[in-house]
Design an enzyme around this catalytic site. Structure first.
Site, mmCIF file in Angstrom:
data_model
loop_
_atom_site.group_PDB
_atom_site.id
_atom_site.type_symbol
_atom_site.label_atom_id
_atom_site.label_comp_id
_atom_site.label_asym_id
_atom_site.label_seq_id
_atom_site.Cartn_x
_atom_site.Cartn_y
_atom_site.Cartn_z
ATOM 1 C CE1 TYR A 148 -2.226 3.283 2.650
ATOM 2 C CE2 TYR A 148 -3.590 2.656 0.782
ATOM 3 C CZ TYR A 148 -3.286 3.534 1.806
ATOM 4 O OH TYR A 148 -4.045 4.666 1.983
ATOM 5 C CG ASP A 243 6.004 3.762 0.282
ATOM 6 O OD1 ASP A 243 4.800 3.512 0.086
ATOM 7 O OD2 ASP A 243 6.389 4.556 1.171
ATOM 8 C CE LYS A 271 2.863 4.977 7.831
ATOM 9 N NZ LYS A 271 1.487 4.984 8.352
HETATM 10 P P1 KE4 Z 1 -0.360 8.569 4.410
HETATM 11 O O1 KE4 Z 1 -0.929 9.253 3.196
HETATM 12 O O2 KE4 Z 1 -1.406 7.790 5.174
HETATM 13 O O3 KE4 Z 1 0.440 9.543 5.295
HETATM 14 O O4 KE4 Z 1 0.744 7.526 3.914
HETATM 15 C C1 KE4 Z 1 0.360 6.548 2.977
HETATM 16 C C2 KE4 Z 1 1.329 5.389 3.075
HETATM 17 C C3 KE4 Z 1 2.315 5.271 2.114
HETATM 18 N N1 KE4 Z 1 3.216 4.258 2.150
HETATM 19 C C4 KE4 Z 1 3.187 3.355 3.160
HETATM 20 C C5 KE4 Z 1 4.204 2.267 3.183
HETATM 21 C C6 KE4 Z 1 2.208 3.441 4.185
HETATM 22 O O5 KE4 Z 1 2.198 2.529 5.181
HETATM 23 C C7 KE4 Z 1 1.263 4.472 4.144
HETATM 24 C C8 KE4 Z 1 0.162 4.605 5.169
HETATM 25 N N2 KE4 Z 1 0.069 3.541 6.108
HETATM 26 C C9 KE4 Z 1 -1.246 3.326 6.700
HETATM 27 C C10 KE4 Z 1 -1.188 2.183 7.722
HETATM 28 N N3 KE4 Z 1 -0.592 1.039 7.291
HETATM 29 C C11 KE4 Z 1 -1.743 4.568 7.338
HETATM 30 C C12 KE4 Z 1 -2.945 4.372 8.230
HETATM 31 C C13 KE4 Z 1 -4.170 5.027 7.636
HETATM 32 O O6 KE4 Z 1 -4.382 4.905 6.405
HETATM 33 O O7 KE4 Z 1 -4.908 5.636 8.437
#
Ligand code: KE4
Length: 432
Positions: A148, A243, A271
């Site tokens: 993801y 990523d 993060k």
């Molecule tokens: P954000 O747009 O949520 O800041 O980041 C997206 C993203 C991109 N790449 C990786 C590897 C990620 O894990 C994420 C976001 N992770 C999720 C949880 N696994 C965020 C939690 C959520 O969507 O509320």
């Protein structure tokens, strides 16, 4: 063990939120869709703990889905934000803090020679893909099933079966055209990678992957897979994008690329970089990043990108990482948790596979090793859900899905790990 099962105030607030916010949450991951029930509404975080509005205290293993490497309310970050916010919230003009954080990123992650700050991981990956396409003047990209990268149209793609699958959108609202240039391959599958490059290598702008997957649960890449990726991308002039939104500063000071010794062409971050404030970033080789507006022609922008308050949080976080070096402590605590959970599962006769890299860990309810999307999704999600609630009701807050990783922070302790293992043991026994 605590009884944290009474959450009347959270139920009231959840019903209220659901009337005005879709699903009562501002991100689906928080909605307990995968485990059922009502999510606790949080009053505050304190070190390794979350306290909900009913006064229940939980040992927290979400850490805001990754940012809180040193636990909630980490003093250096709070103090930095308090100082910054007194000068204002945002100026729409450059500040010293932006260069300071960018320099810290390039110092801790040497493959990142230049970096652009954005406001989320999604923005980071969306921008990195656009820059890779602009730099190579190619359109095709490869992602891997189960990874993801945020809710980017071109990356919201569900893998079909077979090695080479033209992605079909996994969400309504994404036109087929947005994913028609996205190939989806099985993670850790070197043969499908070779096939893809043999057939379409000259068209490939980029390959993007989580270098340790967190988003199908924790899945570890084989060293052969990562080496193959690096070799094939180099041979074909394809941009290799790590990523590291989740793994950056998490699995090692320099992220997964430091841990595995593989140098990507671009990296995305988030993060921990913002220490819980909205910060994402994309960066990499200077020759690639010089394609980015206003130096280059690839456009990307953002009103609040490089926001001074968020920069202050990130600077405090990266300086702490540089000076405190929390990784030996994180490894010690996380290895203790892994060993305890494994022992508890075996003694309760539960079929559980535990994957861990540093302070990222997932307990999969399955009898087979988990190394890709197919083996991850063979897990018994109903059993996971029942176990999750057993722990939640006994003061341990895990990520609310089988397909997420839990995070240990430097604020956790041996005593809290042992308390977690005891709750897990009781949970394994209770779900039968
Ligand atoms: P954000 O747009 O949520 O800041 O980041 C997206 C993203 C991109 N790449 C990786 C590897 C990620 O894990 C994420 C976001 N992770 C999720 C949880 N696994 C965020 C939690 C959520 O969507 O509320």
């Amino acid at each position: 063990m605590a009884d944290t099962s009474r959450r009347a105030q959270s139920e009231i607030q959840f019903a209220r939120s659901c009337r005005v916010i879709p699903g009562g949450v501002n991100s689906p991951a928080r909605a307990f869709g995968a485990v059922g029930g009502v999510p606790p509404f949080i009053a505050r975080g304190e070190g390794p703990f979350l306290i909900d509005i009913d006064g229940n205290r939980y040992i927290d293993y979400i850490g805001s889905w990754g940012p809180h490497l040193f636990g909630h309310g980490y003093a250096p970050v709070i103090e930095a934000v308090e100082r910054a916010i007194k000068t204002g919230t945002s100026f729409g003009a450059p500040t010293v803090a932006e260069a300071e954080l960018a320099e810290l990123v390039t110092e801790l992650i040497p493959s990142v020679e230049m970096v652009r700050m954005v406001n989320s991981g999604t923005e980071a990956t969306m921008s990195a893909i656009r820059v890779a396409r602009g730099f190579t003047r190619r359109n095709l990209i490869i992602k891997f099933a189960g990874c993801y990268h945020g809710h980017v149209d071109s990356l919201l793609v569900q893998a079909g079966s077979g090695a080479l699958t033209l992605g079909t959108p996994s969400s309504p609202g994404v036109p087929a055209g947005c994913t028609s240039d996205t190939l989806v391959l099985p993670y850790n599958d070197c043969q499908s990678l070779k096939d893809a490059f043999a057939v379409r290598g000259g068209e490939l702008a980029a390959v993007i992957l989580e270098p340790v997957v967190g988003n199908m649960g924790c899945v570890v890449p084989s060293s052969e897979f990562l080496k193959q990726l690096r070799t094939l991308c180099t041979e074909h002039g394809t941009v290799l994008i790590f990523d590291e939104v989740m793994t950056g500063f998490r699995v090692a000071r320099g992220g997964a690329q430091e841990l595995f010794g593989i140098r990507p062409d671009m990296t995305t971050l988030g993060k921990i970089l913002g220490a819980g404030l909205p910060v994402g970033a994309y960066g990499g080789k200077a020759e690639i990043m010089k394609c980015v507006s206003p130096v280059g022609a690839v456009y990307q922008a953002g009103t609040l990108s490089g926001n001074p308050v968020a920069m202050a949080a990130g600077i405090a976080m990266l300086k702490a990482i540089r000076s405190e070096n929390p990784y030996p402590r994180l490894e010690q605590l996380s290895a203790r948790l892994e060993a305890g959970l494994s022992k508890a599962a075996v003694s309760a006769g539960q079929q559980v596979q535990i994957n861990r890299v540093g302070s990222m860990l997932t307990a999969f309810f399955t009898s087979q090793p988990v190394h890709d999307f197919a083996t991850a999704t063979a897990s018994d999600t109903k059993k996971f859900a029942a176990w999750f609630h057993q722990l939640l009701n006994h003061g341990v807050y895990l990520p609310c899905s089988q397909y997420e990783a839990l995070f240990v922070s430097a604020a956790h302790s041996e005593a809290l790990i042992d308390e977690t293992v005891a709750a897990a043991q009781a949970g394994f026994a209770a779900i039968g």
